[in-house]
Structure formats: C-alpha cells, structure tokens
Design a protein around this motif. Structure first.
Motif, PDB file in Angstrom:
ATOM      1  N   MET B  56       0.827  -1.212   0.000  1.00  0.00           N
ATOM      2  CA  MET B  56       0.000   0.000   0.000  1.00  0.00           C
ATOM      3  C   MET B  56       0.857   1.256   0.000  1.00  0.00           C
ATOM      4  SD  MET B  56      -3.112   0.399  -0.282  1.00  0.00           S
ATOM      5  CE  MET B  56      -3.720   2.021  -0.721  1.00  0.00           C
ATOM      6  N   CYS B  57       2.064   1.133   0.520  1.00  0.00           N
ATOM      7  CA  CYS B  57       2.889   2.319   0.730  1.00  0.00           C
ATOM      8  C   CYS B  57       3.833   2.594  -0.426  1.00  0.00           C
ATOM      9  CB  CYS B  57       3.700   2.143   2.010  1.00  0.00           C
ATOM     10  SG  CYS B  57       4.975   0.877   1.801  1.00  0.00           S
ATOM     11  N   LEU B  58       3.671   1.931  -1.556  1.00  0.00           N
ATOM     12  CA  LEU B  58       4.631   2.116  -2.647  1.00  0.00           C
ATOM     13  C   LEU B  58       4.689   3.586  -3.079  1.00  0.00           C
ATOM     14  CD1 LEU B  58       4.298  -0.957  -5.058  1.00  0.00           C
ATOM     15  CD2 LEU B  58       5.555  -0.739  -2.924  1.00  0.00           C
ATOM     16  N   VAL B  59       5.903   4.073  -3.219  1.00  0.00           N
ATOM     17  CA  VAL B  59       6.125   5.465  -3.629  1.00  0.00           C
ATOM     18  C   VAL B  59       7.223   5.498  -4.687  1.00  0.00           C
ATOM     19  CG1 VAL B  59       5.428   6.466  -1.412  1.00  0.00           C
ATOM     20  CG2 VAL B  59       7.819   5.818  -1.760  1.00  0.00           C
ATOM     21  N   LYS B  66      11.317   0.935 -10.330  1.00  0.00           N
ATOM     22  CA  LYS B  66      10.081   0.427  -9.738  1.00  0.00           C
ATOM     23  C   LYS B  66       9.656   1.302  -8.569  1.00  0.00           C
ATOM     24  CE  LYS B  66      10.844  -4.558 -10.274  1.00  0.00           C
ATOM     25  NZ  LYS B  66      10.857  -5.774  -9.471  1.00  0.00           N
ATOM     26  N   LEU B  67       8.380   1.290  -8.260  1.00  0.00           N
ATOM     27  CA  LEU B  67       7.911   1.931  -7.040  1.00  0.00           C
ATOM     28  C   LEU B  67       8.496   1.157  -5.857  1.00  0.00           C
ATOM     29  CD1 LEU B  67       4.119   2.578  -7.816  1.00  0.00           C
ATOM     30  CD2 LEU B  67       6.076   4.087  -8.171  1.00  0.00           C
ATOM     31  N   GLN B  68       8.809   1.881  -4.791  1.00  0.00           N
ATOM     32  CA  GLN B  68       9.455   1.252  -3.635  1.00  0.00           C
ATOM     33  C   GLN B  68       8.541   1.291  -2.413  1.00  0.00           C
ATOM     34  OE1 GLN B  68      12.697  -0.120  -3.807  1.00  0.00           O
ATOM     35  NE2 GLN B  68      12.307   0.240  -5.981  1.00  0.00           N
ATOM     36  N   VAL B  80      15.175  11.485  -3.558  1.00  0.00           N
ATOM     37  CA  VAL B  80      13.998  12.272  -3.919  1.00  0.00           C
ATOM     38  C   VAL B  80      12.796  11.333  -3.970  1.00  0.00           C
ATOM     39  CG1 VAL B  80      12.953  13.725  -5.689  1.00  0.00           C
ATOM     40  CG2 VAL B  80      15.420  13.901  -5.210  1.00  0.00           C
ATOM     41  N   VAL B  81      11.879  11.555  -3.047  1.00  0.00           N
ATOM     42  CA  VAL B  81      10.717  10.678  -2.914  1.00  0.00           C
ATOM     43  C   VAL B  81       9.466  11.408  -3.388  1.00  0.00           C
ATOM     44  CG1 VAL B  81       9.294   9.381  -1.256  1.00  0.00           C
ATOM     45  CG2 VAL B  81      11.769   9.527  -0.925  1.00  0.00           C
ATOM     46  N   ARG B  82       8.631  10.730  -4.134  1.00  0.00           N
ATOM     47  CA  ARG B  82       7.363  11.331  -4.554  1.00  0.00           C
ATOM     48  C   ARG B  82       6.222  10.391  -4.195  1.00  0.00           C
ATOM     49  NH1 ARG B  82      10.650  12.335  -9.046  1.00  0.00           N
ATOM     50  NH2 ARG B  82      11.491  14.457  -8.941  1.00  0.00           N
ATOM     51  N   THR B  83       5.248  10.932  -3.490  1.00  0.00           N
ATOM     52  CA  THR B  83       4.160  10.080  -2.988  1.00  0.00           C
ATOM     53  C   THR B  83       2.823  10.389  -3.647  1.00  0.00           C
ATOM     54  OG1 THR B  83       3.335  11.499  -1.231  1.00  0.00           O
ATOM     55  CG2 THR B  83       5.311  10.229  -0.728  1.00  0.00           C
ATOM     56  N   GLN B  84       2.791  11.378  -4.526  1.00  0.00           N
ATOM     57  CA  GLN B  84       1.482  11.802  -5.050  1.00  0.00           C
ATOM     58  C   GLN B  84       1.420  11.743  -6.567  1.00  0.00           C
ATOM     59  OE1 GLN B  84      -0.581  12.975  -2.579  1.00  0.00           O
ATOM     60  NE2 GLN B  84       0.903  13.340  -0.960  1.00  0.00           N
ATOM     61  N   THR B  85       2.335  11.016  -7.187  1.00  0.00           N
ATOM     62  CA  THR B  85       2.348  11.045  -8.644  1.00  0.00           C
ATOM     63  C   THR B  85       1.235  10.176  -9.220  1.00  0.00           C
ATOM     64  OG1 THR B  85       3.804   9.152  -8.800  1.00  0.00           O
ATOM     65  CG2 THR B  85       4.867  11.298  -8.612  1.00  0.00           C
ATOM     66  N   GLN B  87       1.493   7.685 -11.164  1.00  0.00           N
ATOM     67  CA  GLN B  87       1.867   6.278 -11.032  1.00  0.00           C
ATOM     68  C   GLN B  87       1.474   5.716  -9.672  1.00  0.00           C
ATOM     69  OE1 GLN B  87       5.715   3.749 -11.659  1.00  0.00           O
ATOM     70  NE2 GLN B  87       6.243   5.907 -11.616  1.00  0.00           N
ATOM     71  N   VAL B  88       1.800   6.496  -8.628  1.00  0.00           N
ATOM     72  CA  VAL B  88       1.507   6.059  -7.263  1.00  0.00           C
ATOM     73  C   VAL B  88      -0.003   5.999  -7.066  1.00  0.00           C
ATOM     74  CG1 VAL B  88       1.702   6.688  -4.830  1.00  0.00           C
ATOM     75  CG2 VAL B  88       3.672   6.976  -6.350  1.00  0.00           C
ATOM     76  N   ARG B  89      -0.670   7.046  -7.533  1.00  0.00           N
ATOM     77  CA  ARG B  89      -2.122   7.103  -7.355  1.00  0.00           C
ATOM     78  C   ARG B  89      -2.800   5.919  -8.054  1.00  0.00           C
ATOM     79  NH1 ARG B  89      -2.512  12.633  -7.188  1.00  0.00           N
ATOM     80  NH2 ARG B  89      -2.321  12.751  -9.455  1.00  0.00           N
ATOM     81  N   LYS B  90      -2.361   5.645  -9.241  1.00  0.00           N
ATOM     82  CA  LYS B  90      -2.982   4.555 -10.010  1.00  0.00           C
ATOM     83  C   LYS B  90      -2.809   3.225  -9.277  1.00  0.00           C
ATOM     84  CE  LYS B  90      -3.088   2.073 -14.367  1.00  0.00           C
ATOM     85  NZ  LYS B  90      -3.238   0.821 -13.654  1.00  0.00           N
TER      86      LYS B  90
END
Ligand SMILES: Cc1cc2nc3c(=O)[nH]c(=O)nc-3n(C[C@H](O)[C@H](O)[C@H](O)COP(=O)(O)O)c2cc1C
Ligand code: SF4
Ligand code: SF4
Ligand code: FES
Lengths: 427, 637
Positions: B56-59, B66-68, B80-85, B87-90
């Motif tokens: 659930m926490c993939l960012v 890959k998402l981590q 550099v971490v992105r949690t709202q892109t 890709q993450v949302r999908k």
C-alpha cells in the motif's frame, strides 16, 4: 551438432551414476585440482569463464561469490534443485544422468567458498532423483570426496539433500532458505541479501544445479576454454529443454550466442505433425512470448532481451498454429494463481483476478471492456509485487496480447473459443 | 542517551518537494511522516519490523525504475521521494481494488466500521466504483472463536501479517500462523487451539481491519457513539496509558495509548478487559446516616456535618489517637495526600494506612530503576514470578530486552544466594533487578552484593494496585510521612489498626476509597461492627457501606480526575471518563468539606490541580511531574 560439450560430454559412458564410472571418465579430477589451486584461484577461474547463473536470473557466478563478506563463518552453499518452471527439466537430466558431476561441482564451489555444509534443495516431486542424489552423496562420502577431511585435507564438507514440499516459489532463493529452515516457503525481504544474511542468518550462496555442474569442466579445462565455447557476450554452453509441439522434445546442450532458436527447433525435429510454427516461449512459463520473426535470434542474453523476452531457465516451449494463445495464457495464469505464495497483495489477489478474467475470456464470455481491465490489472501487478513471481504472472499474457491482439479480441463475446473450435487438437 | 544516531550526520532527502532531515537508516515512511506527508500503510506498524507485504505504501524514488515500499526502504543522501504522482495514485487505486476483490464488504455489521483502515483508505484513495465482472469471492470462516476473548473473521483479513508478527516479535508465543497459500492464504490459531496468551487484547488493536475483534466489545458500540478519554489503566501499578471509550456513561472498552516509556503500546488482558468491574451497578449513590439507630438518606451537607460531628465527639472523648483512618491504593495522589493530612493534622491521629498488610523498610532507592531503563541494562535479574504476575505487561518489556536487544535475563527464585547470582552476571555493566515489593529486601541485598562486586545495579520494585506507590510517596502510611519523612511516632498499620478497633482502643474509623483491600478481611467486618463511629466514603456497596454510621458516595477511578504514580514513580493523569449517576461532590471535595467541618482549612480549593501544587510543596520530588514525568528522588537512603 558436434560442438564441444561440457555438461553432457560424458553422455553414454557406462556407470556414470556411480563414483567408479564417473572416475573412469576423469570424474573428481576437478575437485583434486581445485584443492591444489586454492580458493582464490578457483574464484578467478570461474570469473574468467564468464559463467552466469542458470537458475533464471543469469547473474555472473564469480561476482555473486565475491559478495560474501570476508571472515564471517560459517557460510553456507545451497544448491537450487527446485526446478519447477513450466517447461523446464534440464536440472533433472543433470541429476539423473550426471549426479557425480553435480556433486563434484558442489564440492568445488564449497571449497572455493570455504563452506563446510552444502545443502541441495530438491523439488519435492523429484523423489527418484532425490534418492539417486542421496545414494551418490553416500558414495562420495565413502570415496573420501565429502565428509570429514576431504581427500586427506583438513577441510570437512557435509552434503545434505533436502526435499521440498511442492511449491514453485521455493525455487526463489530466499523462499528456498525459509523452506530449508522449516519456515513457510515465502521470499524474504531484501536487503539483507543471502550473501550477507542467508541460511540461519549466515552468509549464503545459492546456485542452480546447472550452474554448478559446469565447475568440474571449468576447473580442469580452464575458464578461458569454457568461455570460448560460446561468444564473448554469452560465454559457454547451455542446456535447453525443448518441449511443446515438436517431434522430439528433449534437452540439448548447445553453445551460447552461436545457436539460434531455429537451430534448437531443428534439434528437436521441428514443429510436429507437419504443422506451422506459431509462437514460442524462450525461457519457461515465466517469459514473454516470441513469434516466427524471432526464430533466427541467437541464444544470446542481449539479443533475446532486445526481442522482448529472456532465456530464463533455458526452456523453449513451442506452439503450433492450432494453439490458442488465450488458452495457453489462461493455463499459465492458473499456474501462477496456484503457486502464488500469498505474501503480497498484487500477486495474491491479482493472479486470482487475472485468472478469473482469463477463464471468461477463453470461454468467449468476456467483453472488450474486460480485456482492457485485464491489461490494467496486469499493469497494477507488474513491478509492484514483492518478488518476481507476481511480475512474471503477467508477462506471457501481456506479451501475447501485444503480439496477437486479434486473437484476444476475437474471443470477446464469441461465446466459445474461436481458435480451438474446429481444431482437432484437444490441447 | 547520546547514541550513534544522534551523533551521526543527518541525511537530507526531499518528499514531494519538501526537504527533510533524518538520521541515516530512517525508513522512508518515517521520513515522510516527519515531512508531514501521509503515506497509507497496512502491514507496516511502528512497533514491528517491516515486511512490505501489503504494497500500500509504494512510492516513487527518483532513479529507481520500480515503485518502492516506503515502509521498508531506508533513506539515502539526496533521495527524492514522490508520494502523489499519477503512477503512485494509479497503483493505490489498483491495490485497493485487489484488496476489496475478496473482501466481504460487510461494514454495516463490522465492529471496526468507522475506524477501519480499509474503509478509510478506500474513501480516501479508492477507485470509487466497482468495475469488475468477477463477483465470485473466495470464502473463508467468518466467525472463528480464537479464544474466549478474540474472534477472527478470516474473510475480512487483508493478510497484513501484523498479528503473526506481533506474536513473533512482541510476545514470542507464535499462537497465530499463516496457512495455505495464494488467494487461499488465511491466518488462524495454530491447529485451531484456543489462544493462551495473556496479551491477546492487543490483536484487535493492531489489526488494521475488522478481522480480529474483541468478543467483549463485539456488537456493543459504534466508534462514533464513543467518547474517548486518555487515562491510566487501573488494574495494576505499571501505569499503562489507555483510552477509556465510554458510551452513555458506561465504559465500553479500554484501548491502548502508546507510552514508549511505560507500556510501549501493549496492554495485558487483565487490565484491558477488567473494566466491567467499574461498570457494576452495586453503587452507593446517596449520602446516608444512622439517625437514631436507623440508616436513612440524608442531604450531603447533613452527612458531612454528622460525620465531622461524630469524629469530633470521639476525638473529644478519647483523643485523636482513638480514630483510625484507612485509605485505598486506588486513590489518587491528591486524595491520598489530603487524607493523610486530614488524619495527622486535623484529626491528630498517627493511625493512617492504605493497605491491610504492614509495609516496613521502604525507601525511594528501591524504586530507582525505570521501566524503559531496563533496555539500558546489560543484564536483568527477575526475582520470582511475582513481578510479572502483578504487572503482566512487564513480561513484554523483558521479552524485548532479551529478544530484540539480546540482553541476559536471569530469572531466580524468591530465595536465592546473592553471591551465586552475581557470579552469573556479566563481568561489568549495568544490572537491573526486578522484584515485587514483598521481595524488596532480597532485591536490595542483591543490589548491594552486585555493587560491591563492581556492577552498577538498580532496582525496579513492583508495587500492588494502581496507586500504592503514590500512597507510599505521599505518606498514606503510619510509619512514614509525605516524601518518606521519618515520624516521631509511628501509627498502627492497617491490620493492627483494625485489631485495635476490635479491642476497643480505636473508637472511630474513617474509611475512604473503594475498600477493596479490606473488604475481604473478616477483621474489617468485626472492626466496623465494633466502633462507635464509621465514616465511609465509598463507591461500592459492601461491608463498609453497610456498616457505615455516615456514608458518602465515592467515585470510581474512571469517574475521577487527578494523578496516580506508577510503580517506577511516574506521575500520570487520570481523567474523568464517565460521570457517576449522582451529582454529589468528588471524593477530594468530600475530604476538604470534612476538614472544614472539623475546623480546618486545606488552604486551597479541593480540586486536583491546586492540591497537586500543595503536595508538590510537601514532597519536592513531585514538583512539575504531573504530566507524566517520574518523580525525582535524591540518591541515597
Ligand atoms: C519464482 C521464482 C522461481 C525460481 N525457481 C528457480 C528454480 O526452480 N531453480 C533455480 O535454480 N532458480 C530458480 N529461481 C532463481 C533463484 O532465485 C536464484 O536466482 C538462482 O537459484 C540462483 O542461482 P544461479 O545464480 O546459479 O542461477 C527462481 C526465481 C523465482 C523468482
Ligand atoms: S509476488 Fe508476492 S505473493 Fe507472489 S510469490 Fe512473490 S511474494 Fe508471494
Ligand atoms: S487478522 Fe488482521 S492483523 Fe492479522 S493478518 Fe489479518 S488483517 Fe492483519
Ligand atoms: S505498508 Fe509498506 S508494504 Fe505494507
């Protein structure tokens, strides 16, 4: 083909499954030589051979060995004999025909890595092969190649053969370690990698049966000679299991890089029953489908990758023109659904979702929207799962859908499988 | 503690463009939290090791294809971490779709409806509509009685493994296991044997959904019907922090309220499930007095006046020492302090206690070691099984010290040779000694022996009941005054005092508190029957309430405000979680009014906060500690 063989070079020699028979063809000379060379020289030779792992990931073996932290003991060697990839049966051949070659390879690796306990984790269904290996190991002990003070040295090496309980996932190296320790067969979180913290929390190397079976040759004949059997980018030889719609399915040793899929197909007697070639899976059930346009691609890591697939575990599954790829995909997805260990959500639920949709599609009752849904589900699985099993559960479906879109689309709303209907082959 | 992490250079990373500085080794999840960015998690839990199974926490982490999993990935400099892109949302949408695929969607009848992470994240991120033609679900057992305390609904389980890991990492008992595989994977008790653990109640709390539920609370309330109050568990002296959730002035459940210094977020079942005791209907709800031999309801003012008058009369006729005063280890500090003052300074009697059995030879040194300080010990000696029987949650801290920190735990019987024990200890370092208060002499003996053998040793003494420690610190004892001040004349201990009453030397008793320590004693019964005057302030109907000549309704610990002191000396607030069925003044006010009736003035309002100031002036160790600090006693004695 009459290229030089490595793994199958002694094929046909009498009594190969016994120590005596194996010794007659020069068996265990590699181990003797290895002990004289010493660990560092062996590792150097393996590096020179360019040998890459034959378990599927093709990681350079010498490099992998180099990851073991210095001065941390005990270390363990685990031999991956779980061979469960659909279409893959080469390790079985190596164990049935050349068990001592494998044991010699294991002992060479164990000596090089300064390991005193080597575990052979063998697929649960390989009961006969397991007994055979156990017998061979006993013989090796008796002949002084294993056990206390190997060949009169101060080095002890125990060989432990352990049977799995029937789970594909236990071929994944960390799940294998869990299973070996008596835990639930599920992959571990990495890092730490097995080289640092593996079996029982100690540094561990996991190598495939075929990978290790190459070592007696590499040590006796030299890494350079081994490498030269193939090409620079894809050194050495490799076993390929050819199965499916061919006249003579079987296991063939061929030089890497210089051989093409078409050559392999010919070795297996070509497509059966005079039919046309339709598609192939070059690396076992996990890998992406390739078409007729790829038959002349050489068995080279890079070339196959460029074609959009991988050599995986060395299994070529051939499909003739009566094959419904939706049907094949559906069966493969069922396999993954059955084998998903259940650890992570996208694989556990995704393979279920995927397989239910595939059943509807194959039965001709799915809509076009569901076909789109299928791609979307696969996109939500690939690269999102905990281990590669979940990712690979999408590869065949996605690649087949890309390569044969009409075949998938023609199933939508057809009320039955439009390909198999009318085909006499009950696949 | 100045450990490596505070000394090592901090790592700078950015989360959604916000810079944040964290120690090396920090999990991305924690760094996100520090940056004020919420990342949804199911399997991750602050007290458990990461497993990264729910995804659930993939960012997005720049540079990685890959998402981590944020819950299992450690920060690296410049990350550099992105949690709202997109890709993450999908993927979040997709993952929730996966989770709901085989979920029974029975929220309307689920205890967790309204406080469920599956509901919440589906509201927050979910796809919003079902698209699938796949309606057939995999079915499991919906009502597995794991024990008399816990119910499991396997269909609601999202397989986050928290329950399994809880048993592996926190209690070490391994009572819940994973079975089968793939979409047929389930958690269950091992071979369906009933759970035995004394810490089962933590399971429903760590379960992010309604799969594990408390049988005690099953179908009893909706979270939005509950009023939540932060307080302290009243079962034992450990002082675990809790939330009291009440519905219609009845306690509906206790929930844990993580205090890393004390409970580390775990409660024992005795504490968690013990509150029905406080909901019992056998309450004293009216002031009563014996008027001409007959007990009858009187007004509050009348009752106080009668009580004061009766006590004055006895004091006038027989002297202050003919009055005995009994409190309770379940009183607040404020009540205990005022009660001992009332006894000593107002009534002028030395006979004051809060327990039945005598307690001699106590000193703050016996309480030097703190609960969390056990983690700083190189070895811990536990004397007998009494400490863990008194305060079960201690077992979990000891398990952590042994299992996670790899320290030596030495369990010795109640009688042991200190010399032998010292021989088994590490050659140097800090030694913790844990003992029940009954074994304090042995503990102090071992401490001395270890000290002379060159080890630095400290003792953690486990007292009985929620506030015996506070009562001791504040002098609700006949042999020491507030702050363990020595007294010129010691009074009688509880039991002796009752004996004196039976013998006719004590003519009046003032009994305040729940009386639970005395109620079961025949002597208490006899004493109450014998004395001329029995002024009783109690919440419960019982021996004392029935024998009282003047009876005033008291409050339960859940109805009070004030502070209590846990066994390690931590002063913590209890808050009014439910209102009593009456509107009479609080126990503390009753004591103030009684003092006034006896002609003395407390000097401050009889409310918790001003009285705390008063007691902190008398016991400086308590100064400034009312919000959860340990009282600081000068070394020595
Ligand atoms: C799902 C899964 C199944 C696998 N099964 C096998 C197997 O049956 N045999 C094997 O040798 N490697 C298998 N592998 C690869 C191993 O994880 C590992 O990479 C390999 O044993 C390493 O040996 P090598 O370096 O000699 O190839 C599998 C990997 C995955 C992800
Ligand atoms: S992808 Fe996940 S569920 Fe599938 S086998 Fe790997 S860990 Fe198990
Ligand atoms: S029962 Fe709850 S805590 Fe346990 S695995 Fe299932 S969802 Fe997680
Ligand atoms: S919270 Fe990170 S994978 Fe579950």
């Amino acid at each position: 083909m009459d290229d030089e063989k490595v793994l199958t070079r002694h094929l046909g020699a009498p009594g190969l499954t016994t120590v005596g028979g194996y010794e007659k063809v020069g068996g265990y000379q590699g181990l003797r030589k290895a002990i004289q060379m010493g660990p560092e020289a062996i590792v150097a030779e393996v590096k020179a051979s360019g040998l890459r792992g034959r378990g599927g990931a093709a990681f350079p073996t010498g490099t992998k060995w180099g990851f073991l932290p210095k001065d941390v003991f005990p270390r363990y060697l685990c031999v991956n004999a779980d061979e469960s990839e659909p279409g893959c049966f080469k390790d079985r051949v190596l164990m049935e025909e050349f068990p001592h070659q494998l044991l010699e390879g294991v002992l060479i690796a164990a000596y090089a890595l300064q390991v005193t306990h080597a575990f052979i984790y063998i697929r649960g269904e390989y009961r006969f092969q397991r007994e055979l290996l156990e017998r061979a190991a006993k013989e090796a002990y008796r002949a002084g190649y294993a056990g206390k003070g190997v060949l009169g040295t101060k080095w002890d090496c125990e060989l432990i053969v352990h049977g799995g309980a029937g789970a594909y996932i236990c071929g994944e190296e960390t799940a294998l370690l869990n299973s070996l320790e008596g835990r639930r067969g599920q992959p571990r979180l990495k890092p730490p990698f097995p080289a640092v913290k593996g079996l029982y929390g100690q540094p561990t190397v996991v190598n495939n049966v075929e990978t290790l079976s190459n070592l007696p040759y590499i040590v006796t004949e030299g890494g350079a000679r081994y490498a030269a059997l193939g090409t620079e980018a894809s050194p050495g030889t490799r076993l390929f299991c050819v199965s499916g719609h061919v006249e003579r399915p079987g296991t063939f040793e061929v030089p890497m890089g210089k051989t093409t899929f078409r050559d392999l197909l010919e070795l297996a007697g070509g497509v059966w029953r005079g039919r046309q070639f339709k598609a192939m899976q070059p690396g076992g059930g996990s890998m992406q489908v390739l078409g007729p346009q790829h038959l002349d691609v050489p068995l080279d890591f890079k070339a196959v990758a460029e074609a959009g697939s991988s050599l995986g575990a060395g299994a070529l599954v051939v499909m003739d023109d009566s094959t419904c790829l939706v049907d094949v995909a559906s069966r493969l997805v069922d396999f993954y659904r059955h084998e998903s260990c259940g650890k992570c959500v996208p694989c556990r639920e995704g393979t279920y979702f995927e397989s239910e949709l595939m059943h509807r599609l194959e039965a001709g009752i799915a809509s076009r929207a569901e076909l789109a849904e299928l791609s979307d589900i696969c996109a939500n699985m690939e690269g999102r799962c905990f281990c590669p099993l979940g990712d690979t559960a999408t590869w065949f479906v996605m690649s087949a859908l890309r390569m044969f879109p009409e075949e998938f689309e023609s199933h939508c709303g057809a009320g039955r499988c439009p390909v198999r209907a009318g085909s006499e082959v009950a696949a | 503690m100045a450990d490596a992490s505070t000394v090592a250079e901090l790592v700078n990373i950015s989360v959604d463009g916000r810079p944040v500085e964290v120690p090396p080794g920090t999990l991305v999840w924690d760094a996100c939290e520090k940056a004020g960015i919420f990342v949804p998690v199911y399997c991750a839990h602050k007290k458990l090791e990461p497993v990264a199974v729910c995804r659930m926490c993939l960012v997005e982490v720049e540079g990685l294809p890959k998402l981590q999993p944020a819950c299992a990935t450690r920060v690296a400099p410049g990350m550099v971490v992105r949690t709202q892109t997109e890709q993450v949302r999908k993927f979040r949408d997709g993952n929730l779709e996966f989770l709901l695929l085989n979920h029974p969607l029975d929220c309307p009848v689920c205890d967790r409806g309204g406080e469920c992470d599956l509901q919440d994240f589906t509201q927050r991120y979910g796809p919003g509509r079902a698209r699938s033609s796949i309606t057939e679900k995999v079915h499991f057992d919906k009502a597995v009685k794991l024990s008399d305390k816990i119910m499991l609904d396997q269909e609601r389980c999202i397989l986050c493994w928290r329950c399994v890991r809880y048993y592996e990492e926190i209690t070490g008992e391994r009572e819940i296991v994973l079975q089968e595989r793939g979409v047929h994977t389930v958690v269950d008790s091992f071979e369906r044997q009933p759970l035995q653990s004394q810490f089962q109640g933590n399971l429903p709390e760590i379960c992010p959904v309604g799969a594990l539920t408390h049988r005690q609370y099953r179908f009893r309330a909706r979270p939005w019907d509950l009023r939540r109050t932060a307080s302290v568990c009243s079962h034992c002296s450990y002082g675990c922090n809790i939330f009291v959730d009440a519905r219609e002035e009845q306690i509906a459940r206790y929930a844990s309220n993580d205090n890393p210094e004390v409970d580390d977020s775990w409660l024992c079942d005795q504490g968690r499930y013990g509150f029905p005791e406080l909901n019992r209907p056998e309450r004293v709800i009216n002031p009563e007095a014996r008027v001409g031999g007959l007990r009858q309801a009187v007004s509050y003012q009348d009752a106080v006046a009668r009580a004061a008058g009766a006590l004055l009369r006895v004091r006038g006729d027989h002297g202050g020492t003919s009055v005995g005063v009994l409190g309770s280890p379940r009183m607040t500090n404020e009540e205990a302090f005022v009660l001992q003052w009332l006894a000593r300074e107002v009534i002028a009697t030395p006979h004051v206690d809060h327990r039945y059995e005598p307690l001699e030879g106590i000193s703050p040194e016996q309480f030097r070691l703190g609960i969390a300080e056990l983690e700083g010990c190189d070895a811990v000696v536990v004397i007998g099984d009494r400490p863990e029987r008194l305060s079960p949650v201690l077992t979990l801290r000891l398990y952590k010290v042994a299992n996670k920190l790899g320290r030596q735990i030495l369990r010795v019987p109640e009688t042991f040779s200190a010399a032998q024990v010292v021989k088994q200890l590490p050659a140097a370092g800090r030694i913790g000694i844990v003992a029940a208060q009954a074994d304090r002499a042995a503990a102090m003996g071992l401490r001395a022996k270890a000290g002379s053998a060159g080890r630095e040793a400290a003792v953690l003494t486990i007292t009985e009941a929620v506030n015996s420690r506070g009562c001791q610190d504040l002098g609700l004892l006949p042999n020491v005054g507030p702050g363990y001040r020595s007294l010129e004349h010691s009074g009688l201990f509880g039991r002796q005092l009752l004996e004196a009453a039976v013998a006719g030397q004590i003519k009046a008793l003032l009994v305040v508190g729940d009386g639970a320590d005395f109620e079961a004693e025949g002597l208490f019964h006899e004493a109450l029957a014998k004395v001329d005057v029995a002024v009783v302030v109690t919440a419960w109907q019982g021996v004392a309430s029935r024998a009282a000549t003047v009876l005033l309704p008291g409050r339960t610990i859940a109805e009070k405000a004030g502070t209590v002191t846990n066994t390690e000396g931590r002063v913590q607030r209890v808050r009014t979680a439910v209102e009593p069925k009456f509107t009479f003044p609080s126990d503390l006010r009753i004591l103030g009014d009684l003092a006034a009736g006896l002609g003395s003035d407390l000097g401050v309002q009889a409310l918790a906060a001003p009285v705390f100031e008063l007691l902190a002036a008398a016991v400086p160790a308590y100064r400034g500690c009312q919000a959860g600090l340990r009282a600081h006693w000068e070394p020595g004695s």
